[in-house]
Design a protein around this motif. Structure first.
Motif, short mmCIF file in Angstrom:
data_model
loop_
_atom_site.label_atom_id
_atom_site.label_comp_id
_atom_site.label_asym_id
_atom_site.label_seq_id
_atom_site.Cartn_x
_atom_site.Cartn_y
_atom_site.Cartn_z
N LEU A 138 61.24 75.43 31.96
CA LEU A 138 61.01 76.74 31.38
C LEU A 138 60.97 77.77 32.52
N PRO A 139 62.06 78.50 32.76
CA PRO A 139 62.09 79.47 33.86
C PRO A 139 60.91 80.44 33.77
N THR A 140 60.15 80.50 34.86
CA THR A 140 58.90 81.27 34.86
C THR A 140 58.70 81.91 36.23
N ALA A 141 58.31 83.18 36.22
CA ALA A 141 57.94 83.89 37.44
C ALA A 141 56.42 83.98 37.53
N ALA A 142 55.94 84.22 38.75
CA ALA A 142 54.49 84.33 38.93
C ALA A 142 53.90 85.43 38.05
N ASP A 143 54.63 86.52 37.86
CA ASP A 143 54.13 87.63 37.06
C ASP A 143 54.10 87.33 35.56
N ASP A 144 54.67 86.21 35.15
CA ASP A 144 54.60 85.80 33.74
C ASP A 144 53.27 85.15 33.39
N LEU A 145 52.43 84.89 34.41
CA LEU A 145 51.25 84.05 34.23
C LEU A 145 49.96 84.83 34.42
N LEU A 146 48.95 84.43 33.65
CA LEU A 146 47.58 84.89 33.82
C LEU A 146 46.72 83.65 34.01
N ILE A 147 45.97 83.59 35.10
CA ILE A 147 45.07 82.47 35.34
C ILE A 147 43.77 82.71 34.58
N THR A 148 43.29 81.69 33.88
CA THR A 148 42.11 81.82 33.03
C THR A 148 41.05 80.80 33.42
N THR A 149 39.84 81.03 32.98
CA THR A 149 38.73 80.12 33.26
C THR A 149 38.76 79.01 32.22
N GLY A 150 39.69 78.08 32.42
CA GLY A 150 39.98 77.04 31.45
C GLY A 150 40.90 77.59 30.38
N SER A 151 41.69 76.72 29.77
CA SER A 151 42.59 77.20 28.72
C SER A 151 41.83 77.62 27.47
N GLN A 152 40.58 77.19 27.35
CA GLN A 152 39.77 77.67 26.22
C GLN A 152 39.57 79.17 26.31
N GLN A 153 39.39 79.69 27.53
CA GLN A 153 39.28 81.14 27.66
C GLN A 153 40.58 81.83 27.25
N ALA A 154 41.71 81.21 27.56
CA ALA A 154 42.98 81.80 27.17
C ALA A 154 43.04 82.00 25.65
N ALA A 170 48.92 82.96 45.26
CA ALA A 170 49.36 81.64 45.72
C ALA A 170 49.38 80.64 44.57
N LEU A 171 48.37 80.68 43.72
CA LEU A 171 48.31 79.75 42.60
C LEU A 171 49.36 80.10 41.55
N ARG A 172 49.51 81.37 41.26
CA ARG A 172 50.49 81.78 40.25
C ARG A 172 51.91 81.42 40.70
N ALA A 173 52.21 81.61 41.97
CA ALA A 173 53.55 81.29 42.46
C ALA A 173 53.81 79.79 42.41
N ALA A 174 52.83 78.99 42.83
CA ALA A 174 53.01 77.54 42.82
C ALA A 174 53.11 77.02 41.39
N LEU A 175 52.32 77.57 40.50
CA LEU A 175 52.35 77.14 39.11
C LEU A 175 53.65 77.55 38.44
N ALA A 176 54.14 78.75 38.74
CA ALA A 176 55.42 79.20 38.18
C ALA A 176 56.55 78.27 38.60
N SER A 177 56.55 77.84 39.85
CA SER A 177 57.57 76.90 40.32
C SER A 177 57.48 75.58 39.59
N ARG A 178 56.27 75.13 39.32
CA ARG A 178 56.06 73.87 38.62
C ARG A 178 56.57 73.95 37.17
N ILE A 179 56.26 75.05 36.48
CA ILE A 179 56.70 75.23 35.10
C ILE A 179 58.22 75.34 35.04
N THR A 180 58.80 76.08 36.00
CA THR A 180 60.25 76.21 36.05
C THR A 180 60.91 74.86 36.24
N ALA A 181 60.37 74.04 37.13
CA ALA A 181 60.93 72.71 37.38
C ALA A 181 60.84 71.82 36.15
N GLN A 182 59.91 72.12 35.25
CA GLN A 182 59.76 71.33 34.02
C GLN A 182 60.59 71.90 32.87
#
Length: 400
Positions: free
Chosen positions: A98-114, A84-96
């Motif tokens: 940069l075309p993005t699918a949910a599978d393009d994303l990895l959720i991390t424990t803060g971007s510092q972990q990324a 649910a979060l990956r899909a909503a975030l992908a839609s947000r990034i696409t609207a800004q």
């Protein structure tokens, strides 16, 4: 008579790993510990203003998730992140832009972990990383712990110089270039679109990963949004984009994300499995629910932070010594100042703290030779009235 037997001899424990011994802690964290007294007006941190947190909205999101899907919210989740979060975030990034699918994303424990996951997936000890000069301090820590050799690329008020970058890539053969192109920490500068396009071209032509860290991009007060580097020709298959909810939602949720090509993203997912299995499920589901009202909250935050930036810009001429220069950021959280060459902001800090105000000296942000006359000021945590008083104290400390 009781005879006490002597304690058997013990051998010393094995030493810490070399990387743990060679990389120090964060000077920013050390300063925050020293200046935690309530009477100190602290321009040293990078903390969002707590009074602006949408406590009711976030609490409602948590209540709804726990009421509707308690078993799922309190259970283990997938390493890649809640769908649910990956899909909503992908839609947000696409609207800004940069075309993005949910599978393009990895959720991390803060971007510092990324950043840490990328270092694990990409860097061998001795590999070279190129950075801006000055550079985000915690990134320097991550690369140092990975055993990387960190090399600063020359630049100007627009960021890294593309020609200098091309020369550095040929000379150093780096694994990656790390950038904060939008409202950079610590300088507050923003790289123009043409400069980003040129950097993308260098990466495409010479073969290097670009890691674009964007924790502040939604905090824009002036001007127009600049496209992410990943959207420019040649950068798509070699760009990693990092983002965070810490500055626009709440840092205590520890939610960030990584957008990367499939091979690298999968390697980061394996590294994350070894680190923490997954980011907390409850926090992810609550954030996905809250995304529906996030834009309205961000508008309120922008208005408040913009006024605080203006208050700091208004007060700086009376606070800093004659001959000082400073940035005028279009957004973000930080302002960068350079005092006349005779001033050393590391040596001056104790005297300034005696006036119950604090800043971060610029020297720790440099991978190469530091400019010791520089300092970073965070303008978002205090009200305009507190900022004005803090700058008066700063002026006394610097002139005393």
């Amino acid at each position: 008579m009781t005879v006490t037997e002597p304690a058997p001899p013990t051998a010393p424990v094995p030493p810490l790993a070399e990387r743990a011994r060679s990389v120090g802690g964060s000077p920013v964290r050390d300063i925050l510990a020293v200046t935690a007294r309530p009477e100190v007006i602290n321009f040293a941190g990078g903390l969002p203003a707590p009074e602006l947190f949408d406590r009711e909205g976030i609490a409602a999101a948590f209540r709804d998730v726990l009421a509707e899907t308690p078993a799922r919210a309190l259970q283990y989740s997938t390493t890649e992140g809640e769908p649910a979060l990956r899909a909503a975030l992908a839609s947000r990034i696409t609207a800004q832009g940069l075309p993005t699918a949910a599978d393009d994303l990895l959720i991390t424990t803060g971007s510092q972990q990324a950043l840490s996951l990328l270092a694990t997936a990409l860097l061998e000890p001795g590999d070279t990383v190129l950075v801006e000069d000055p550079c985000y301090l915690a990134a320097l820590q991550v690369f140092g712990l990975a055993g990387a050799r960190v090399v600063a690329v020359p630049g100007d008020e627009d960021g890294v110089d593309p020609e200098a970058l091309a020369r550095a890539v040929r000379r150093e053969r780096p694994k990656l270039l790390y950038l904060v192109p939008t409202f950079q920490n610590p300088t507050g500068r923003t790289m123009p679109a043409r400069r980003r396009e040129a950097i993308a071209a260098v990466a495409a032509r010479q073969g290097v990963w670009i890691v674009e860290d964007d924790p502040y991009g939604e905090l824009r007060y002036d001007g127009e949004r600049v496209p992410w580097i990943a959207s420019f020709p040649g950068a798509g298959d070699r760009s990693v984009l990092l983002g965070s909810f810490s500055k626009v939602m709440a840092p205590g949720l520890r939610l960030g994300w990584l957008r990367a090509p499939a091979v690298l993203r999968r390697a980061c997912a394996v590294a994350k499995q070894a680190a923490d299995l997954h980011t907390p499920t409850l926090n992810q589901l609550a954030a996905a629910r809250y995304l529906g009202v996030l834009d309205a909250h961000v508008e309120r935050v922008r208005a408040a932070y913009g006024a605080r930036r203006d208050a700091m810009l208004t007060g700086l001429p009376g606070a800093l010594p004659t001959g000082s220069r400073w940035s005028r950021p279009e957004g973000g959280m930080f302002l960068w100042a350079r005092l006349p060459e005779a001033y050393d902001t590391v040596d001056l800090l104790p005297r300034v703290v005696e006036q119950n105000v604090a800043y971060v000296p610029g020297a720790p942000f440099y991978a190469g030779e530091p400019d010791r006359s520089t300092l970073r000021l965070c303008f978002v945590t205090q009200t305009p009235e507190e900022i004005a008083e803090g700058l008066r104290r700063l002026g006394r400390g610097l002139s005393g």
